[in-house]
Design an enzyme around this catalytic site. Structure first.
Site, PDB file in Angstrom:
ATOM      1  N   SER A  35       0.788  -1.234   0.000  1.00 35.43           N
ATOM      2  CA  SER A  35       0.000   0.000   0.000  1.00 35.43           C
ATOM      3  C   SER A  35       0.822   1.288   0.000  1.00 35.43           C
ATOM      4  O   SER A  35       0.406   2.285  -0.593  1.00 35.43           O
ATOM      5  CB  SER A  35      -0.960   0.012   1.182  1.00 35.43           C
ATOM      6  N   ASP A 254      -3.591   5.589  10.940  1.00 34.91           N
ATOM      7  CA  ASP A 254      -3.301   4.163  11.065  1.00 34.91           C
ATOM      8  C   ASP A 254      -1.807   4.006  11.308  1.00 34.91           C
ATOM      9  O   ASP A 254      -1.044   4.958  11.131  1.00 34.91           O
ATOM     10  CB  ASP A 254      -3.750   3.401   9.816  1.00 34.91           C
ATOM     11  N   HIS A 257       0.928   3.821   7.338  1.00 33.79           N
ATOM     12  CA  HIS A 257       1.100   4.686   6.177  1.00 33.79           C
ATOM     13  C   HIS A 257       1.653   6.066   6.516  1.00 33.79           C
ATOM     14  O   HIS A 257       1.392   6.598   7.599  1.00 33.79           O
ATOM     15  CB  HIS A 257      -0.236   4.854   5.438  1.00 33.79           C
TER      16      HIS A 257
END
Length: 456
Positions: A35, A254, A257
């Site tokens: 990601s 989160d 990231h």
């Protein structure tokens, strides 16, 4: 016989024509991972504008917004990887590369990444079993929707297409949270790397691999332990380089990231490592928010070159492979106005510790003799500069006009009187670094007074 010879000539002509289309100054980089490489931050206005057309994207899947077709080249505006992605490290990797490379060089990226994807999804011998064992995972859906259920195959397909027009110069990887701390991860990466080189007809270790660190614990990261495995990569693949994420902030939402600014910094660091392998030294003083990095108690306004400090803090340029300033006489710092926050210029040497300090005081031009750098009677080597920093003792601002290296005689000690516009100071004494000193506390030595050397 004549027919066979004609066919051979036609084939040779076609091959020569194909080779003639390959631009050796079109540098191509494969970018893959999960990601963070996919890009997790929402692009901001600064990210959508001003993209140099020399920075190119080879779309690896179809997009609707913006409209893109798999296998076609585009100016590299975000999102680069897929319709599900956002701003990621490949954005400012490419922007930094074209800024530092000659005007005749273009840079292209081939990005394939899926949020949450384990490294096995890029192993051509394991991905099918991995998908079969995890049919409901989001990364399986992404692989099916964007990459025909074969992410590795899409990388090779697009890379071969890119080789028709340019040259593969490197591979960027950011992955690890889904394999956090796995001691076998470096070996799994090595297999994928070797498979890529083989399938693309590239020589062993002919293409460098750049591996980015995960989010640090002090920036809110939960997979920071994986950085120990990232650090092992150069011992597993000699032609690999670790890209530091130290100081790159998380998104606050989160533990995996980075935020948009963190991706800009990380991308520019990927570029610095890639440029190093090309024998290119990035410009020493780039006034970008992702290159000139403030600490948590400072901020930098790129348009006005204003550093604002909430208290004691640093704002730095860092050179992981050390900047060589030995060919220049002076480091020159020019401010647009006098600072009032007890600011200092700090230089860090080969041991990554502070090797020189200079209080700015009321000067608006600071000239530092690069061949006379000392701190606590220790000499700093100007050919191995790790970091330059502005350090503030108090809250307030510093407004920078310019910072540069110079051999100009204008900055020789005998010319220092021209650096101040205050006539009342013309009789003051200066040391050989251009710092005004207290006449009543002079020690025996050489000083500058009224533009002339004097001995006391």
């Amino acid at each position: 016989m004549k027919k066979l010879m004609l066919i051979a000539v036609l084939l040779a002509t076609r091959l020569l024509g194909a080779n003639a289309d390959v631009d050796p100054n079109f540098y191509i980089y494969i970018c893959f991972g999960q990601s963070n490489m996919e890009g997790n931050a929402q692009p901001e206005s600064i990210d959508r504008t001003g993209v140099n057309q020399r920075f190119r994207l080879l779309a690896t899947c179809n997009f609707t917004s913006p409209s893109r077709t798999k296998g076609q080249w585009y100016t590299a505006t975000p999102p680069l990887v897929s319709p599900n992605g956002g701003l990621g490290p490949s954005d400012y990797f490419g922007r930094s590369m074209v800024e530092c490379l000659p005007e005749n060089v273009r840079v292209g990226v081939i990005p394939v990444a899926m949020g949450g994807s384990p490294i096995e999804m890029f192993d051509k011998d394991k991905y099918q079993q991995k998908m079969k064992d995890n049919p409901s995972e989001w990364w399986v859906t992404l692989a099916k929707n964007h990459y025909g259920s074969n992410p590795y195959g899409r990388i090779i397909e697009m890379a071969k297409k890119a080789q028709e027009v340019g040259v593969i110069k490197g591979i960027l990887l950011h992955q690890g949270c889904s394999n956090n701390g796995d001691s076998n991860w470096p070996n799994m990466v090595k297999k994928i790397y070797n498979d890529m080189l083989t399938d693309l007809g590239l020589g062993t270790d002919s293409v460098p691999l750049f591996v980015g660190e995960t989010l640090y614990q002090n920036q809110g990261g939960s997979c920071y332990a994986h950085n120990a495995q990232v650090a092992r990569m150069p011992s597993v693949i000699p032609n690999s380089y670790v890209v530091s994420s130290d100081g790159c902030p998380g998104n606050g939402n989160d533990p995996w990231h980075f935020n948009a600014w963190g991706y800009r910094v990380l991308g520019s660091r990927y570029a610095a490592e890639a440029l190093y392998t090309l024998g290119v030294q990035p410009p020493f003083f780039l006034f970008h928010n992702y290159t000139f990095v403030p600490s948590s108690k400072a901020s930098f306004n790129e348009s006005t070159r204003t550093i604002t400090y909430q208290g004691t803090g640093l704002t730095t340029w860092t050179y992981p492979h050390f900047a060589d300033w030995s060919g220049c006489k002076y480091l020159v710092v020019k401010l647009k106005e006098p600072q009032t926050i007890d600011a200092e210029v700090w230089l860090y040497g080969a041991n990554k510790n502070v090797g020189y300090r200079d209080a700015i005081g009321d000067r608006t031009t600071v000239v530092i003799d690069l061949h006379n750098l000392k701190l606590n009677n220790k000499v700093m080597d100007p050919s191995q500069v790790y970091k330059m920093a502005f350090r503030s003792q108090n809250a307030g601002k510093i407004v920078i006009d310019d910072v540069f290296l110079s051999n100009d005689s204008e900055y020789d000690p005998t010319a220092i009187s021209s650096l101040t516009s205050e006539p009342s100071l013309k009789d003051d004494y200066y040391d050989l670094n251009g710092r005004r000193v207290n006449e009543k506390a002079l020690k025996p030595g050489i000083y500058i007074r009224q533009g002339q050397k004097v001995i006391r």
